[in-house]
Design an enzyme around this catalytic site. Structure first.
Site, PDB file in Angstrom:
ATOM      1  CG  ASP A  50      -0.411  -0.045   2.493  1.00 22.77           C
ATOM      2  OD1 ASP A  50       0.578  -0.375   2.759  1.00 22.77           O
ATOM      3  OD2 ASP A  50      -1.202   0.075   3.587  1.00 22.77           O
ATOM      4  N   GLY A 135      -3.470  -5.693  18.251  1.00 25.42           N
ATOM      5  CA  GLY A 135      -2.127  -5.710  18.209  1.00 25.42           C
ATOM      6  C   GLY A 135      -1.796  -7.455  16.879  1.00 25.42           C
ATOM      7  CG  ASP A 185      -4.424  -1.403   8.347  1.00 23.17           C
ATOM      8  OD1 ASP A 185      -4.230  -2.106   7.230  1.00 23.17           O
ATOM      9  OD2 ASP A 185      -3.614  -1.134   9.078  1.00 23.17           O
TER      10      ASP A 185
HETATM   11  C1  GLA Z   1       0.010  -2.677   8.394  1.00 21.14           C
HETATM   12  C2  GLA Z   1      -0.337  -1.199   7.937  1.00 21.14           C
HETATM   13  C3  GLA Z   1      -1.015  -1.099   6.444  1.00 21.14           C
HETATM   14  C4  GLA Z   1      -0.200  -2.084   5.723  1.00 21.14           C
HETATM   15  C5  GLA Z   1      -0.048  -3.481   6.226  1.00 21.14           C
HETATM   16  C6  GLA Z   1       1.095  -4.417   5.416  1.00 21.14           C
HETATM   17  O1  GLA Z   1      -1.113  -3.091   8.654  1.00 21.14           O
HETATM   18  O2  GLA Z   1      -1.095  -0.359   8.841  1.00 21.14           O
HETATM   19  O3  GLA Z   1      -0.927   0.164   6.211  1.00 21.14           O
HETATM   20  O4  GLA Z   1       1.085  -1.574   5.198  1.00 21.14           O
HETATM   21  O5  GLA Z   1       0.698  -3.157   7.474  1.00 21.14           O
HETATM   22  O6  GLA Z   1       0.361  -4.666   4.475  1.00 21.14           O
END
Ligand code: GLA
Length: 396
Positions: A50, A135, A185
């Site tokens: 991302d 987490g 996310d």
């Molecule tokens: C975490 C970050 C996301 C993404 C994922 C890995 O969840 O918050 O933005 O980079 O790791 O895909």
């Protein structure tokens, strides 16, 4: 209508909302004025793509965070979370006193961004109830940000469209919490829908739901219960490495390179940067191949892509750990497993497995047993279907 839609509360949301309401009544003798819900997410394919302006696919989990909120006459936010039954208090006029390195940095960061966006926020009593593992790499933080943001914006009577709202929550995490996360996310928590997988182009923000017609499989979350350590610093370090690799390769972002380009220009990178770039470039290709597999209902190929994604995250991106490996090996050896990969940032958290629906119970029993025997840690294993994005549950 603000946000995407009002949620039609399912049984799980009703239960979480009842518990949040009860707590607000008990602690503050108040009825909630708004109740909101935001789900966790499972990144199906697209690990660490991302922030490289690449592609991702994700579903929202049935597990979600619910916030019950009532406004106050002063500028205090008093927030209570059912996780460790922890309580916090911060002043909207003194948000620069944070961050505190605690869970309420997320709501505080969201409030700071809402104020910046011109929302006239009242103080509030907030109760947070969640069944998203904290987490665990399935985005408990975005679920908290989004559910708080919708609740606070509603209390302020501030209209924010879903896309700017997602970006606002991302900024809260980037600027206030200090985690330079991408947009996966928050977008998943808001724009995912039941019955399909969200595909997102993280550069253009173009998105669509790819229907997942095969009822014969389930996404199964296998939580290692290994607390994630150094996630923030190692994550930010990976991000910097990708930026450096893109620079040296002469592209705006790794999204703009493909395997041929890397073969031709890879000598400009040292071994570590070459492996980081190879992961991101091959993962972007896997996301697109995964969409085609989902469209054809080809779950075997999807499973193979999950496996290839994990290997690349482990060997080239180096974000796995012993517990994730133990969990994934247990998953691959268990009945009905079509493929499995770590999800989220890595360094602990969860493995997601694609499992034949009728074998989920057998799968969970065997994986739990094997993982616990090997690591002496308790595994948490549950199946989830693609669920709905965030929204309002109740507004009075
Ligand atoms: C975490 C970050 C996301 C993404 C994922 C890995 O969840 O918050 O933005 O980079 O790791 O895909």
């Amino acid at each position: 209508m603000l946000y995407n839609h009002e949620c039609l509360p399912d049984e799980r949301t009703e239960r979480l909302a009842r518990s949040a309401r009860r707590h607000l009544e008990r602690c503050c003798e108040r009825e909630p004025v708004v109740v909101t819900r935001a789900p966790g997410r499972l990144e199906v394919l697209g690990g660490h793509t991302d922030y490289n302006e690449g592609f991702v696919t994700a579903i929202a989990t049935e597990q979600a965070t619910v916030v019950a909120a009532a406004p106050r006459d002063d500028s205090l936010v008093r927030a209570w979370s059912d996780c460790n039954e922890s309580e916090a208090e911060f002043d909207l006029r003194r948000l620069d006193e944070g961050p505190w390195g605690a869970w309420w940095d997320y709501p505080a960061g969201v409030c700071a961004q809402l104020l910046k966006a011109g929302c006239d926020l009242p103080g509030a009593d907030l109760v947070v109830v969640s069944d998203v593992p904290v987490g665990g790499g399935i985005s408990s933080s975005a679920a908290l940000e989004v559910s708080t943001a919708i609740a606070m914006a509603e209390l302020a009577g501030c209209e924010i469209e879903p896309e700017p709202l997602a970006l606002l929550c991302q900024r809260a995490e980037n600027e206030y919490v200090g985690m330079r996360c991408g947009i996966l996310d928050q977008f998943s928590s808001i724009f995912a829908r039941p019955g399909g997988v969200l595909w997102l182009d993280c550069r253009t923000l173009e998105r669509r739901i790819v229907r997942l017609s095969d009822e014969s499989v389930r996404f199964v979350v296998c939580d290692t219960n290994r607390p994630r350590e150094l996630v923030g610093s190692a994550y930010n370090e990976r991000r910097e490495q990708c930026e450096r690799a893109a620079d040296l390769l002469g592209v705006r972002a790794l999204r703009d390179a493909d395997a041929n380009y890397l073969a031709a220009h890879g000598k400009l990178l040292d071994d570590t940067l070459l492996r980081r770039a190879r992961h991101v470039i091959s993962e972007n290709a896997r996301v697109q191949a995964g969409v085609r597999a989902i469209e054809r209902g080809d779950v075997e190929t999807l499973g193979e892509l999950l496996n290839a994604s994990h290997v690349s995250l482990r060997d080239d991106y180096e974000v796995s750990c012993a517990e994730l490996e133990a969990m994934r090996n247990a998953a691959l050896a268990a009945p009905g497993c079509l493929g499995a990969r770590l999800v989220g940032a890595g360094f602990g958290g969860c493995v997601m497995a694609l499992v034949q629906a009728e074998r989920v119970d057998e799968f969970a029993a065997q994986v739990g047993h094997q993982y616990e025997a090997e690591t002496a840690l308790r595994a948490e294993i549950f199946a989830t279907r693609p669920s709905d994005g965030a929204g309002l549950v109740v507004k009075h």
